[in-house]
Design a protein around this motif. Structure first.
Motif, PDB file in Angstrom:
ATOM      1  N   ASN A 189       0.838  -1.198   0.000  1.00 34.13           N
ATOM      2  CA  ASN A 189       0.000   0.000   0.000  1.00 34.13           C
ATOM      3  C   ASN A 189       0.874   1.249   0.000  1.00 34.13           C
ATOM      4  OD1 ASN A 189      -2.405  -1.585   0.258  1.00 34.13           O
ATOM      5  ND2 ASN A 189      -1.950  -1.826   2.444  1.00 34.13           N
ATOM      6  N   THR A 190       0.310   2.373  -0.413  1.00 35.54           N
ATOM      7  CA  THR A 190       1.029   3.649  -0.433  1.00 35.54           C
ATOM      8  C   THR A 190       0.749   4.424   0.847  1.00 35.54           C
ATOM      9  OG1 THR A 190       0.960   3.784  -2.848  1.00 35.54           O
ATOM     10  CG2 THR A 190       1.333   5.837  -1.646  1.00 35.54           C
ATOM     11  N   ASN A 191       1.821   4.909   1.466  1.00 28.19           N
ATOM     12  CA  ASN A 191       1.726   5.682   2.704  1.00 28.19           C
ATOM     13  C   ASN A 191       2.369   7.048   2.480  1.00 28.19           C
ATOM     14  OD1 ASN A 191       0.995   3.273   4.735  1.00 28.19           O
ATOM     15  ND2 ASN A 191       2.585   2.578   3.326  1.00 28.19           N
ATOM     16  N   VAL A 192       1.759   8.102   3.029  1.00 28.06           N
ATOM     17  CA  VAL A 192       2.198   9.472   2.770  1.00 28.06           C
ATOM     18  C   VAL A 192       2.818  10.088   4.022  1.00 28.06           C
ATOM     19  CG1 VAL A 192       1.457  11.788   2.088  1.00 28.06           C
ATOM     20  CG2 VAL A 192       0.433   9.777   1.002  1.00 28.06           C
ATOM     21  N   TRP A 193       3.944  10.811   3.821  1.00 24.97           N
ATOM     22  CA  TRP A 193       4.542  11.612   4.892  1.00 24.97           C
ATOM     23  C   TRP A 193       4.025  13.043   4.776  1.00 24.97           C
ATOM     24  CZ3 TRP A 193       8.851   8.611   2.610  1.00 24.97           C
ATOM     25  CH2 TRP A 193       9.314   7.590   3.457  1.00 24.97           C
ATOM     26  N   ASN A 194       3.651  13.620   5.891  1.00 20.11           N
ATOM     27  CA  ASN A 194       3.222  15.017   5.908  1.00 20.11           C
ATOM     28  C   ASN A 194       4.297  15.939   6.460  1.00 20.11           C
ATOM     29  OD1 ASN A 194       0.564  14.557   4.881  1.00 20.11           O
ATOM     30  ND2 ASN A 194      -0.012  13.732   6.887  1.00 20.11           N
ATOM     31  N   ALA A 195       5.264  15.357   7.160  1.00 17.13           N
ATOM     32  CA  ALA A 195       6.349  16.149   7.746  1.00 17.13           C
ATOM     33  C   ALA A 195       7.455  15.203   8.190  1.00 17.13           C
ATOM     34  CB  ALA A 195       5.843  16.967   8.933  1.00 17.13           C
ATOM     35  N   ALA A 196       8.616  15.784   8.501  1.00 17.43           N
ATOM     36  CA  ALA A 196       9.731  14.990   9.016  1.00 17.43           C
ATOM     37  C   ALA A 196       9.375  14.474  10.413  1.00 17.43           C
ATOM     38  CB  ALA A 196      10.981  15.854   9.057  1.00 17.43           C
ATOM     39  N   PRO A 197       9.990  13.378  10.883  1.00 16.89           N
ATOM     40  CA  PRO A 197      11.057  12.618  10.224  1.00 16.89           C
ATOM     41  C   PRO A 197      10.503  11.679   9.160  1.00 16.89           C
ATOM     42  CG  PRO A 197      10.543  11.627  12.340  1.00 16.89           C
ATOM     43  CD  PRO A 197       9.709  12.879  12.251  1.00 16.89           C
ATOM     44  N   TYR A 198      11.293  11.462   8.129  1.00 16.34           N
ATOM     45  CA  TYR A 198      10.859  10.630   7.013  1.00 16.34           C
ATOM     46  C   TYR A 198      11.349   9.196   7.220  1.00 16.34           C
ATOM     47  CZ  TYR A 198       9.965  15.271   5.228  1.00 16.34           C
ATOM     48  OH  TYR A 198       9.514  16.560   5.089  1.00 16.34           O
ATOM     49  N   THR A 199      10.780   8.563   8.242  1.00 16.03           N
ATOM     50  CA  THR A 199      11.111   7.184   8.584  1.00 16.03           C
ATOM     51  C   THR A 199       9.820   6.373   8.659  1.00 16.03           C
ATOM     52  OG1 THR A 199      10.983   7.628  10.960  1.00 16.03           O
ATOM     53  CG2 THR A 199      13.130   7.907   9.902  1.00 16.03           C
ATOM     54  N   ALA A 200       9.952   5.058   8.573  1.00 15.42           N
ATOM     55  CA  ALA A 200       8.785   4.180   8.673  1.00 15.42           C
ATOM     56  C   ALA A 200       9.250   2.767   8.998  1.00 15.42           C
ATOM     57  CB  ALA A 200       7.980   4.197   7.374  1.00 15.42           C
ATOM     58  N   SER A 201       8.320   1.946   9.500  1.00 15.99           N
ATOM     59  CA  SER A 201       8.587   0.540   9.807  1.00 15.99           C
ATOM     60  C   SER A 201       7.418  -0.296   9.306  1.00 15.99           C
ATOM     61  CB  SER A 201       8.770   0.334  11.312  1.00 15.99           C
ATOM     62  OG  SER A 201       9.874   1.074  11.799  1.00 15.99           O
ATOM     63  N   PHE A 202       7.714  -1.525   8.915  1.00 15.78           N
ATOM     64  CA  PHE A 202       6.656  -2.410   8.440  1.00 15.78           C
ATOM     65  C   PHE A 202       7.103  -3.858   8.569  1.00 15.78           C
ATOM     66  CE2 PHE A 202       9.411  -1.640   4.839  1.00 15.78           C
ATOM     67  CZ  PHE A 202       9.505  -2.872   4.212  1.00 15.78           C
TER      68      PHE A 202
END
Length: 235
Positions: free
Chosen positions: A127-140
């Protein structure tokens, strides 16, 4: 602005260096402008020690200054990165994968008009996930084994002199990786404690027990016979 700190003056003793102070504030120079500029800066000369100005020569001076146009810092899309996840790495269905998107030019903390940068905008695995602000990190994590690709979209922005504006240019970076089914370790054998086990009591003598039982039965019969015999004799 780097203006000379001294000027050369002619005296009766020859050429000498004299200090000069420049009135930059009164110049038409616009520090915030990124365009080419040409202007005049006026200054005042201070004569060296021992030099008199008996002829009342003006100590005013000036200098013509040319400033080249600002060369904008244009961020290269090639410097957009995805860190924290290995290219062609192999993970399991029990692995938590974490990553960081690093946009080119995002470290420009004092931008000027014309500068560009790339802002991480979204990321996709399934799926596509959107960042709205920093920090630009993610986990899955992924429950199904197979081959996957992590894609991160970067949006180019340009500084207009007061704020960053989107240009409409996009760049995508991706990392391929695999998910393997996690191996489940079999539980250990649940053994019954020795204290609860049932077994025959051993005496240390390996002689079979059955003959002893028979002998005891025969002996008991003999004793009974003797008693009976004695009782008959008393009659």
């Amino acid at each position: 602005m780097k203006l000379p700190s001294t000027v050369v003056v002619e005296t009766t003793e020859g050429s000498m260096k004299a200090a000069v102070s420049w009135n930059v504030k009164e110049a038409s120079y616009k520090q915030s402008s990124t365009d080419a500029q040409k202007f005049t800066v006026s200054g005042t000369v201070t004569l060296p020690s021992g030099v008199d100005n008996d002829n009342k020569i003006s100590l005013a001076t000036s200098v013509e200054v040319s400033v080249n146009a600002y060369s904008a810092k244009v961020a290269s899309a090639e410097n957009n990165k995805i860190t924290g996840i290995d290219v062609n790495g192999v993970y399991t269905t029990q692995t938590k994968i974490s990553f960081t998107a690093v946009g080119a030019g995002m470290d420009n903390n004092s931008p000027k008009k014309g500068d560009t940068r790339y802002v991480p905008q979204s990321w996709t695995v399934i799926n596509t996930n959107v960042w709205n602000a920093a920090p630009y990190t993610a986990s899955f994590g992924l429950a199904q084994s197979g081959d996957y690709t992590l894609k991160v979209a970067f949006a180019q922005q340009q500084y207009d002199g007061s704020s960053w504006k989107a240009t409409g240019t996009m760049d995508t970076r991706q990392v391929s990786f695999s998910i393997a089914k996690a191996k489940v370790t079999a539980p250990g054998t649940n053994l019954t404690p020795a204290a609860n086990r049932k077994s025959s009591v051993k005496t240390g003598d390996n002689t079979p027990i059955l003959p002893f039982v028979c002998i005891l039965i025969i002996a008991a019969g003999a004793i009974g016979g003797v008693v009976f015999y004695k009782k008959k004799n008393k009659k």
